[in-house]
Design a protein around this motif. Structure first.
Motif, PDB file in Angstrom:
ATOM      1  N   PRO A  78       0.820  -1.213   0.000  1.00 47.02           N
ATOM      2  CA  PRO A  78       0.000   0.000   0.000  1.00 47.02           C
ATOM      3  C   PRO A  78       0.859   1.271   0.000  1.00 47.02           C
ATOM      4  N   LEU A  79       0.401   2.270  -0.734  1.00 45.99           N
ATOM      5  CA  LEU A  79       1.094   3.546  -0.822  1.00 45.99           C
ATOM      6  C   LEU A  79       0.110   4.654  -0.447  1.00 45.99           C
ATOM      7  N   THR A  80       0.534   5.540   0.439  1.00 41.57           N
ATOM      8  CA  THR A  80      -0.310   6.656   0.883  1.00 41.57           C
ATOM      9  C   THR A  80       0.203   7.957   0.268  1.00 41.57           C
ATOM     10  N   VAL A  81      -0.729   8.741  -0.236  1.00 43.09           N
ATOM     11  CA  VAL A  81      -0.424  10.040  -0.822  1.00 43.09           C
ATOM     12  C   VAL A  81      -0.969  11.095   0.139  1.00 43.09           C
ATOM     13  N   ILE A  82      -0.123  12.064   0.519  1.00 47.57           N
ATOM     14  CA  ILE A  82      -0.504  13.056   1.533  1.00 47.57           C
ATOM     15  C   ILE A  82      -0.289  14.462   0.990  1.00 47.57           C
ATOM     16  N   GLY A  83      -1.373  15.204   0.867  1.00 49.18           N
ATOM     17  CA  GLY A  83      -1.304  16.616   0.498  1.00 49.18           C
ATOM     18  C   GLY A  83      -1.294  17.438   1.763  1.00 49.18           C
ATOM     19  N   ASP A  84      -0.304  18.310   1.907  1.00 46.14           N
ATOM     20  CA  ASP A  84      -0.133  19.066   3.146  1.00 46.14           C
ATOM     21  C   ASP A  84      -0.420  20.544   2.914  1.00 46.14           C
ATOM     22  N   GLY A  85      -1.477  21.026   3.522  1.00 49.03           N
ATOM     23  CA  GLY A  85      -1.856  22.422   3.381  1.00 49.03           C
ATOM     24  C   GLY A  85      -1.413  23.304   4.527  1.00 49.03           C
TER      25      GLY A  85
END
Length: 123
Positions: A78-85
């Motif tokens: 599994p791969l997690t994609v994280i957008g950081d605002g």
């Protein structure tokens, strides 16, 4: 390409859906191609901008990208994609930079910063 996106504070997290799209997987692969990661990152950056600034994803255009790859992203994990605002604030021109990280097996495999401009959709 994103599965089950969730907003947590000023972050958007989603799992990467690795599917056999013919233009992204044009031949057999032993890892997730960089262009697949960047497309998932683009989608995550747009979703992050939508969540944080209330403007629909369709109202943003990608105007810049910087990326670095530190390791191969494996197909069988599994791969997690994280957008950081956390650092994201639109400037006077409506431009925002959204850092996106890609994590797999407890480590970062890639990082990108997507520059988005509001009101320039269709450019």
């Amino acid at each position: 390409m994103l599965l089950d996106p969730v907003t947590e504070g000023r972050q958007v997290r989603a799992r990467l859906l690795v599917a056999g799209h013919p233009s992204l997987f044009d031949h057999a692969q032993d890892h997730v191609p960089g262009m697949v990661l960047m497309e998932a990152g683009r989608q995550t950056a747009l979703l992050t901008a939508e969540e944080l600034f209330g403007a629909p994803a369709a109202s943003w255009s990608l105007t810049g990208l910087e990326a670095s790859f530190g390791a191969y992203a494996e197909l069988d994990e599994p791969l997690t994609v994280i957008g950081d605002g956390h650092e994201g604030a639109a400037d006077a021109a409506g431009t925002v930079s959204v850092p996106v990280t890609f994590e797999q097996g407890g480590r970062g495999v890639a990082r990108a910063v997507f520059r988005l401009e509001r009101g320039s959709a269709g450019r």
